[in-house]
Motif scaffolding. Structure first.
Motif, PDB file in Angstrom:
ATOM      1  N   ALA A   1       2.635 -20.873 -14.540  1.00 29.29           N
ATOM      2  CA  ALA A   1       2.299 -19.791 -15.465  1.00 29.29           C
ATOM      3  C   ALA A   1       1.635 -18.631 -14.743  1.00 29.29           C
ATOM      4  O   ALA A   1       1.819 -17.461 -15.114  1.00 29.29           O
ATOM      5  N   GLU A   2       0.856 -18.929 -13.717  1.00 30.82           N
ATOM      6  CA  GLU A   2       0.163 -17.887 -12.964  1.00 30.82           C
ATOM      7  C   GLU A   2       1.161 -16.932 -12.315  1.00 30.82           C
ATOM      8  O   GLU A   2       1.021 -15.699 -12.383  1.00 30.82           O
ATOM      9  N   SER A   3       2.175 -17.506 -11.683  1.00 28.00           N
ATOM     10  CA  SER A   3       3.193 -16.701 -10.999  1.00 28.00           C
ATOM     11  C   SER A   3       4.047 -15.940 -12.007  1.00 28.00           C
ATOM     12  O   SER A   3       4.334 -14.750 -11.826  1.00 28.00           O
ATOM     13  N   ALA A   4       4.457 -16.613 -13.057  1.00 22.94           N
ATOM     14  CA  ALA A   4       5.311 -15.986 -14.072  1.00 22.94           C
ATOM     15  C   ALA A   4       4.610 -14.803 -14.724  1.00 22.94           C
ATOM     16  O   ALA A   4       5.218 -13.741 -14.930  1.00 22.94           O
ATOM     17  N   ALA A   5       3.316 -14.957 -15.030  1.00 21.37           N
ATOM     18  CA  ALA A   5       2.573 -13.873 -15.673  1.00 21.37           C
ATOM     19  C   ALA A   5       2.444 -12.671 -14.748  1.00 21.37           C
ATOM     20  O   ALA A   5       2.609 -11.516 -15.173  1.00 21.37           O
ATOM     21  N   ALA A   6       2.148 -12.923 -13.482  1.00 18.36           N
ATOM     22  CA  ALA A   6       2.016 -11.826 -12.525  1.00 18.36           C
ATOM     23  C   ALA A   6       3.336 -11.091 -12.349  1.00 18.36           C
ATOM     24  O   ALA A   6       3.387  -9.853 -12.351  1.00 18.36           O
ATOM     25  N   MET A   7       4.425 -11.830 -12.191  1.00 16.55           N
ATOM     26  CA  MET A   7       5.728 -11.194 -12.007  1.00 16.55           C
ATOM     27  C   MET A   7       6.123 -10.359 -13.217  1.00 16.55           C
ATOM     28  O   MET A   7       6.616  -9.230 -13.071  1.00 16.55           O
TER      29      MET A   7
ATOM     30  N   ASN B   1      -0.251   5.265  -6.512  1.00 16.61           N
ATOM     31  CA  ASN B   1      -0.408   4.447  -7.711  1.00 16.61           C
ATOM     32  C   ASN B   1      -0.863   3.062  -7.275  1.00 16.61           C
ATOM     33  O   ASN B   1      -0.346   2.516  -6.293  1.00 16.61           O
ATOM     34  N   VAL B   2      -1.807   2.502  -8.006  1.00 23.97           N
ATOM     35  CA  VAL B   2      -2.394   1.232  -7.592  1.00 23.97           C
ATOM     36  C   VAL B   2      -2.257   0.187  -8.693  1.00 23.97           C
ATOM     37  O   VAL B   2      -2.540   0.454  -9.863  1.00 23.97           O
ATOM     38  N   LEU B   3      -1.832  -1.018  -8.290  1.00 24.17           N
ATOM     39  CA  LEU B   3      -1.909  -2.219  -9.122  1.00 24.17           C
ATOM     40  C   LEU B   3      -2.600  -3.293  -8.286  1.00 24.17           C
ATOM     41  O   LEU B   3      -2.120  -3.647  -7.207  1.00 24.17           O
TER      42      LEU B   3
ATOM     43  N   ARG C   1       6.704  -6.244 -13.043  1.00 23.67           N
ATOM     44  CA  ARG C   1       8.001  -5.681 -13.405  1.00 23.67           C
ATOM     45  C   ARG C   1       7.877  -4.679 -14.548  1.00 23.67           C
ATOM     46  O   ARG C   1       8.586  -3.668 -14.592  1.00 23.67           O
ATOM     47  N   GLU C   2       6.971  -4.951 -15.457  1.00 20.60           N
ATOM     48  CA  GLU C   2       6.755  -4.057 -16.586  1.00 20.60           C
ATOM     49  C   GLU C   2       6.081  -2.765 -16.157  1.00 20.60           C
ATOM     50  O   GLU C   2       6.386  -1.677 -16.662  1.00 20.60           O
ATOM     51  N   GLN C   3       5.178  -2.851 -15.193  1.00 18.29           N
ATOM     52  CA  GLN C   3       4.354  -1.709 -14.811  1.00 18.29           C
ATOM     53  C   GLN C   3       4.992  -0.813 -13.757  1.00 18.29           C
ATOM     54  O   GLN C   3       4.777   0.398 -13.762  1.00 18.29           O
ATOM     55  N   ALA C   4       5.715  -1.390 -12.834  1.00 13.44           N
ATOM     56  CA  ALA C   4       6.184  -0.625 -11.677  1.00 13.44           C
ATOM     57  C   ALA C   4       7.661  -0.882 -11.423  1.00 13.44           C
ATOM     58  O   ALA C   4       8.052  -2.002 -11.091  1.00 13.44           O
ATOM     59  N   LYS C   5       8.475   0.163 -11.568  1.00 12.62           N
ATOM     60  CA  LYS C   5       9.901   0.017 -11.298  1.00 12.62           C
ATOM     61  C   LYS C   5      10.161  -0.188  -9.811  1.00 12.62           C
ATOM     62  O   LYS C   5      11.115  -0.855  -9.428  1.00 12.62           O
TER      63      LYS C   5
END
Length: 324
Positions: free
Chosen positions: A166-172, A130-132, A176-180
């Motif tokens: 905001a850049e870091s917060a958005a990425a995190m 799986n890739v992100l 977290r939403e996409q990959a457990k």
């Protein structure tokens, strides 16, 4: 820790020596920043061509996701959508690979290397992992060739709870939403001469401290996690990259940028404690690339290929060794 020099180093033109910046100095800094390249042309357009074109084979098994919009309008700037490439056929039993680039926007091969991997190599792995991939986390900094965001915050010290960037917060939040669970995280960076000529002095001025000069290492190196160093993994990546470009040597004190060399081309940082991008997951295998684009012995294309080689070698290692 290697001894560093604070003698005869440049005085930054903004602020007062020894006094940390306040709102005025940060505004003065922002006012002198200029757009030098185009995020839409150099990042968004290639991603669109690769993943939204009906004739592109990548579009069958990878999707382009707009995961946030960074709004700099309060600073008199633009809004920037930020994008990720995600596997369509996500399978829970597969290892999850996270690739991040452009956390520091001025580190060009981090962004272009991620795009090159997507275009040239992602197809080799789509059925195995799986890739992100977040190729350009800091688009304003990419355009202005900057280390910081418009608020004079370094996103790569802000991967923390309640992040001020905001850049870091958005990425995190997106990850977290996409990959457990993330198995592998490769964070793509560069170490450049401007770290000493611009960004180091600016940081010292912002924080009201003396500038600490370090020699810039000539060549590629990796930054592992001191809490989870995985030395065999790091060694495998160095072995792959040395086929593409040269590996940085330690200085006379046995260090690279002030950190003790652990093995050829590898130093370690405490990634979580420092708020680094590489510390935002609990991945078993983590590393940060550091390419030297100002070397007389490397081209821009070699820098991009070094980033690609690292990603490929890392995925190959995970597929061979699993969670051992």
């Amino acid at each position: 820790m290697a001894k560093v020099s604070t003698v005869n180093q440049p005085i930054y033109p903004i602020g007062t020596l020894g006094i940390a910046w306040q709102a005025k100095e940060k505004a003065d800094w922002l006012a002198i920043q200029q757009r030098k390249r185009n995020y839409w042309d150099e990042v968004v357009s290639p991603l669109t061509a690769l993943l939204l074109d009906r004739d592109s084979p990548l579009a069958d098994w990878a999707e382009l996701v707009e995961y946030a919009v960074l709004d700099y309008q309060p600073q008199g700037l633009a809004q920037y959508p930020v994008f990720a490439v995600r596997s369509r056929d996500w399978q829970a039993h597969r290892p999850t690979v996270l690739v991040t680039g452009g956390v520091h926007g001025y580190e060009t091969s981090g962004v272009q290397g991620a795009l090159q991997f997507i275009a040239q190599k992602l197809s080799h792995y789509h059925a195995a992992v799986n890739v992100l991939i977040l190729p350009c986390i800091s688009p304003w900094a990419y355009e202005t060739i900057n280390r910081w965001n418009p608020l004079a915050i370094d996103p790569n010290r802000a991967f923390v709870e309640h992040s001020p960037a905001a850049e870091s917060a958005a990425a995190m939040a997106f990850i977290r939403e996409q990959a457990k669970q993330v198995t592998l995280h490769i964070d793509l960076h560069e170490t450049t001469d401007t770290d000493n000529s611009e960004f180091g002095p600016a940081k010292a001025a912002r924080d009201g401290v003396a500038f600490e000069y370090h020699d810039i290492p000539d060549g590629f190196y990796l930054v592992g996690d001191s809490e989870n160093p995985q030395p065999e993994f790091q060694q495998a990546l160095i072995s792959a990259v040395c086929q593409v470009t040269h590996i940085a040597a330690a200085d006379a004190a046995g260090c690279i940028i002030g950190e003790p060399l652990q093995q050829l081309g590898v130093i370690n940082y405490a990634k979580k404690a420092l708020g680094l991008c590489g510390g935002m997951t609990d991945a078993m295998y983590v590393t940060t690339t550091e390419v030297y684009p100002d070397s007389a012995n490397a081209t821009a294309e070699q820098c991009n290929r070094a980033q690609v080689a690292t990603i490929c070698a890392a995925i190959d290692y995970v597929l061979q060794h699993g969670n051992k």
